[in-house]
Design a protein around this motif. Structure first.
Motif, PDB file in Angstrom:
ATOM      1  N   GLY A  54     -50.575 -38.470  -1.790  1.00 48.58           N
ATOM      2  CA  GLY A  54     -49.629 -39.141  -2.829  1.00 48.58           C
ATOM      3  C   GLY A  54     -48.142 -39.338  -2.612  1.00 48.58           C
ATOM      4  N   PHE A  55     -47.668 -40.672  -2.529  1.00 50.15           N
ATOM      5  CA  PHE A  55     -46.539 -40.523  -2.127  1.00 50.15           C
ATOM      6  C   PHE A  55     -45.219 -40.876  -3.718  1.00 50.15           C
ATOM      7  CE2 PHE A  55     -48.713 -43.161   1.004  1.00 50.15           C
ATOM      8  CZ  PHE A  55     -47.954 -42.935   2.353  1.00 50.15           C
ATOM      9  N   GLY A  56     -44.579 -40.292  -3.329  1.00 46.14           N
ATOM     10  CA  GLY A  56     -43.926 -40.303  -5.354  1.00 46.14           C
ATOM     11  C   GLY A  56     -42.291 -40.231  -4.862  1.00 46.14           C
ATOM     12  N   GLN A  57     -42.006 -40.928  -5.457  1.00 43.26           N
ATOM     13  CA  GLN A  57     -40.191 -40.689  -6.159  1.00 43.26           C
ATOM     14  C   GLN A  57     -39.823 -41.689  -4.804  1.00 43.26           C
ATOM     15  OE1 GLN A  57     -40.576 -37.142  -7.459  1.00 43.26           O
ATOM     16  NE2 GLN A  57     -40.149 -37.735  -9.790  1.00 43.26           N
ATOM     17  N   VAL A  58     -40.353 -42.734  -3.837  1.00 38.66           N
ATOM     18  CA  VAL A  58     -39.837 -43.408  -2.577  1.00 38.66           C
ATOM     19  C   VAL A  58     -38.971 -44.535  -2.683  1.00 38.66           C
ATOM     20  CG1 VAL A  58     -40.892 -42.011  -1.162  1.00 38.66           C
ATOM     21  CG2 VAL A  58     -42.134 -44.062  -1.950  1.00 38.66           C
ATOM     22  N   SER A  59     -37.642 -44.233  -3.179  1.00 40.11           N
ATOM     23  CA  SER A  59     -36.959 -45.685  -3.968  1.00 40.11           C
ATOM     24  C   SER A  59     -36.179 -45.670  -3.155  1.00 40.11           C
ATOM     25  CB  SER A  59     -36.368 -45.439  -5.348  1.00 40.11           C
ATOM     26  OG  SER A  59     -35.090 -43.755  -5.299  1.00 40.11           O
ATOM     27  N   PRO A  60     -36.040 -47.156  -3.236  1.00 41.08           N
ATOM     28  CA  PRO A  60     -35.313 -47.716  -2.051  1.00 41.08           C
ATOM     29  C   PRO A  60     -33.799 -46.879  -1.915  1.00 41.08           C
ATOM     30  CG  PRO A  60     -36.174 -49.338  -3.056  1.00 41.08           C
ATOM     31  CD  PRO A  60     -36.597 -48.158  -4.556  1.00 41.08           C
ATOM     32  N   GLU A  61     -33.434 -46.375  -3.085  1.00 37.85           N
ATOM     33  CA  GLU A  61     -31.689 -45.746  -3.366  1.00 37.85           C
ATOM     34  C   GLU A  61     -31.986 -45.076  -2.660  1.00 37.85           C
ATOM     35  OE1 GLU A  61     -33.427 -46.689  -6.215  1.00 37.85           O
ATOM     36  OE2 GLU A  61     -32.737 -48.446  -7.127  1.00 37.85           O
ATOM     37  N   LYS A  62     -32.833 -44.255  -2.108  1.00 43.07           N
ATOM     38  CA  LYS A  62     -32.805 -42.767  -1.159  1.00 43.07           C
ATOM     39  C   LYS A  62     -33.324 -43.662   0.099  1.00 43.07           C
ATOM     40  CE  LYS A  62     -36.077 -40.090  -4.353  1.00 43.07           C
ATOM     41  NZ  LYS A  62     -36.080 -38.828  -4.497  1.00 43.07           N
ATOM     42  N   GLY A  63     -33.180 -44.206   0.539  1.00 46.80           N
ATOM     43  CA  GLY A  63     -32.660 -44.702   2.060  1.00 46.80           C
ATOM     44  C   GLY A  63     -34.575 -44.412   3.309  1.00 46.80           C
ATOM     45  N   VAL A  64     -35.797 -43.754   2.205  1.00 48.07           N
ATOM     46  CA  VAL A  64     -36.334 -43.314   2.826  1.00 48.07           C
ATOM     47  C   VAL A  64     -37.652 -43.755   2.849  1.00 48.07           C
ATOM     48  CG1 VAL A  64     -35.166 -41.319   3.651  1.00 48.07           C
ATOM     49  CG2 VAL A  64     -36.712 -41.022   1.538  1.00 48.07           C
ATOM     50  N   ALA A  65     -38.914 -43.259   2.887  1.00 48.36           N
ATOM     51  CA  ALA A  65     -40.209 -43.661   2.805  1.00 48.36           C
ATOM     52  C   ALA A  65     -40.935 -42.861   3.108  1.00 48.36           C
ATOM     53  CB  ALA A  65     -40.500 -44.898   3.147  1.00 48.36           C
ATOM     54  N   GLU A  66     -41.668 -42.238   2.396  1.00 45.71           N
ATOM     55  CA  GLU A  66     -42.539 -41.081   2.751  1.00 45.71           C
ATOM     56  C   GLU A  66     -43.908 -42.022   4.341  1.00 45.71           C
ATOM     57  OE1 GLU A  66     -42.492 -37.892  -0.539  1.00 45.71           O
ATOM     58  OE2 GLU A  66     -44.128 -39.264  -0.665  1.00 45.71           O
ATOM     59  N   ARG A  67     -44.245 -40.879   4.991  1.00 49.79           N
ATOM     60  CA  ARG A  67     -45.048 -41.375   6.256  1.00 49.79           C
ATOM     61  C   ARG A  67     -46.452 -40.218   6.098  1.00 49.79           C
ATOM     62  NH1 ARG A  67     -41.785 -42.998  11.244  1.00 49.79           N
ATOM     63  NH2 ARG A  67     -41.323 -41.405  10.712  1.00 49.79           N
ATOM     64  N   ALA A  68     -46.763 -40.633   6.104  1.00 47.28           N
ATOM     65  CA  ALA A  68     -48.876 -39.453   6.568  1.00 47.28           C
ATOM     66  C   ALA A  68     -49.632 -40.127   7.994  1.00 47.28           C
ATOM     67  CB  ALA A  68     -49.378 -39.823   4.987  1.00 47.28           C
ATOM     68  N   LEU A  69     -49.928 -39.022   8.498  1.00 44.35           N
ATOM     69  CA  LEU A  69     -50.737 -39.200   9.977  1.00 44.35           C
ATOM     70  C   LEU A  69     -52.049 -40.074   9.187  1.00 44.35           C
ATOM     71  CD1 LEU A  69     -50.750 -39.032  12.376  1.00 44.35           C
ATOM     72  CD2 LEU A  69     -51.325 -36.684  12.256  1.00 44.35           C
ATOM     73  N   TRP A  70     -52.719 -40.839   9.383  1.00 42.31           N
ATOM     74  CA  TRP A  70     -54.202 -41.088   9.920  1.00 42.31           C
ATOM     75  C   TRP A  70     -54.517 -41.661  11.256  1.00 42.31           C
ATOM     76  CZ3 TRP A  70     -55.785 -46.635   6.793  1.00 42.31           C
ATOM     77  CH2 TRP A  70     -57.617 -46.438   6.367  1.00 42.31           C
ATOM     78  N   CYS A  71     -55.857 -40.906  11.465  1.00 40.26           N
ATOM     79  CA  CYS A  71     -56.520 -41.426  12.427  1.00 40.26           C
ATOM     80  C   CYS A  71     -57.749 -41.859  12.274  1.00 40.26           C
ATOM     81  CB  CYS A  71     -57.060 -40.055  13.442  1.00 40.26           C
ATOM     82  SG  CYS A  71     -56.884 -39.951  15.235  1.00 40.26           S
ATOM     83  N   THR A  72     -57.779 -43.427  12.741  1.00 44.69           N
ATOM     84  CA  THR A  72     -58.348 -44.644  12.828  1.00 44.69           C
ATOM     85  C   THR A  72     -59.383 -44.468  13.514  1.00 44.69           C
ATOM     86  OG1 THR A  72     -57.255 -46.179  13.899  1.00 44.69           O
ATOM     87  CG2 THR A  72     -56.297 -45.603  11.666  1.00 44.69           C
ATOM     88  N   ASP A  73     -60.609 -45.091  13.819  1.00 41.90           N
ATOM     89  CA  ASP A  73     -61.409 -44.855  14.852  1.00 41.90           C
ATOM     90  C   ASP A  73     -61.227 -46.904  15.326  1.00 41.90           C
ATOM     91  OD1 ASP A  73     -62.853 -47.142  12.508  1.00 41.90           O
ATOM     92  OD2 ASP A  73     -64.360 -44.814  12.223  1.00 41.90           O
ATOM     93  N   GLY A  74     -60.701 -47.612  14.729  1.00 41.11           N
ATOM     94  CA  GLY A  74     -60.443 -48.988  15.242  1.00 41.11           C
ATOM     95  C   GLY A  74     -61.231 -49.857  14.296  1.00 41.11           C
ATOM     96  N   GLU A  75     -62.688 -49.801  13.687  1.00 37.60           N
ATOM     97  CA  GLU A  75     -63.133 -50.269  12.561  1.00 37.60           C
ATOM     98  C   GLU A  75     -62.255 -50.840  11.375  1.00 37.60           C
ATOM     99  OE1 GLU A  75     -66.332 -51.520  13.695  1.00 37.60           O
ATOM    100  OE2 GLU A  75     -65.844 -50.473  15.207  1.00 37.60           O
ATOM    101  N   PRO A  76     -62.584 -52.120  10.731  1.00 36.73           N
ATOM    102  CA  PRO A  76     -61.859 -51.802   9.067  1.00 36.73           C
ATOM    103  C   PRO A  76     -62.337 -51.440   8.425  1.00 36.73           C
ATOM    104  CG  PRO A  76     -63.378 -54.069  10.205  1.00 36.73           C
ATOM    105  CD  PRO A  76     -63.720 -52.582  10.856  1.00 36.73           C
ATOM    106  N   LYS A  77     -61.069 -50.789   7.536  1.00 30.76           N
ATOM    107  CA  LYS A  77     -61.443 -50.033   6.556  1.00 30.76           C
ATOM    108  C   LYS A  77     -60.908 -50.585   5.107  1.00 30.76           C
ATOM    109  CE  LYS A  77     -61.899 -46.586   9.622  1.00 30.76           C
ATOM    110  NZ  LYS A  77     -62.765 -45.630   9.455  1.00 30.76           N
ATOM    111  N   THR A  78     -60.682 -49.602   4.240  1.00 28.48           N
ATOM    112  CA  THR A  78     -60.066 -50.453   2.942  1.00 28.48           C
ATOM    113  C   THR A  78     -60.029 -48.822   2.338  1.00 28.48           C
ATOM    114  OG1 THR A  78     -62.579 -51.253   2.031  1.00 28.48           O
ATOM    115  CG2 THR A  78     -60.947 -50.699   0.605  1.00 28.48           C
TER     116      THR A  78
END
Length: 201
Positions: A54-78
């Motif tokens: 859930g990314f919230g309130q990460v407007s350009p004025e704050k100069g930051v973006a939220e980041r989350a960790l995702w472990c992928t298996d190398g296959e296409p995803k949706t």
């Protein structure tokens, strides 16, 4: 939040308000940092196999973006994106994680990388100047928590015990960092936190 955000950019996709289904190309197997940025102070939810952010309130004025960790298996995803404003999702390699060498302060959710020997660390959830938001944080609705420890070259997600920082009315908590690991610090978009190394094992 720090970290080389230009490092290892794997893929980028943009969209607008509403619900959208996004087809992703195969990403390298292992940890991927999903970075979300919104055009306005609104909310955005990203869902996919093995992922909930859930990314919230990460407007350009704050100069930051939220980041989350995702472990992928190398296959296409949706992924499914639900947003109230224009949004950008960027997918980075683990090189883009925020390095923890001594102490790091941030707001919201971020992914940190630790490259030293096993160590103890402390995470502190700072008091918010807005009494209403502070009460939400204190009530545990948007408290900081530490989870998802895994080595930077991991090919499978490892779920560790989630550490709730604001449990039992406290603002801080101790946790152990395994040698050379990535970890996600999850917090509400207005929750400021600091992670500090307190002793190597």
């Amino acid at each position: 939040m720090t970290g080389d955000r230009s490092a290892a950019l794997l893929h980028e996709v943009r969209g607008g308000p509403g619900k959208q289904k996004v087809e992703l190309p195969p990403l390298p197997a292992g940890p991927v940092l999903l970075e979300g940025r919104l055009a306005e102070d609104e909310s955005c939810t990203v869902k996919g196999e093995g992922l909930f952010c859930g990314f919230g309130q990460v407007s350009p004025e704050k100069g930051v973006a939220e980041r989350a960790l995702w472990c992928t298996d190398g296959e296409p995803k949706t992924v499914k994106v639900k947003a109230k404003t224009e949004w950008t999702l960027r997918f980075h390699g683990p090189e883009a994680a925020t390095p923890l060498t001594d102490s790091v302060t941030g707001v919201g959710t971020d992914v940190l990388v630790y490259n030293g020997p096993a160590a103890d660390a402390a995470v502190v959830s700072h008091e918010h100047p807005d009494a209403f938001l502070e009460k939400l944080i204190a009530d545990g609705l948007n408290n900081a928590q530490v989870d998802l420890f895994l080595p930077p070259d991991a090919t499978h997600k490892k779920q560790w015990d989630v550490l709730s920082v604001r449990s039992a009315g406290k603002r801080d908590a101790l946790f152990t960092l395994p040698e050379r690991c990535l970890f996600q610090l999850s917090a509400g978009p207005w929750c400021e936190w600091t992670v500090t190394l307190v002793g190597r094992r």
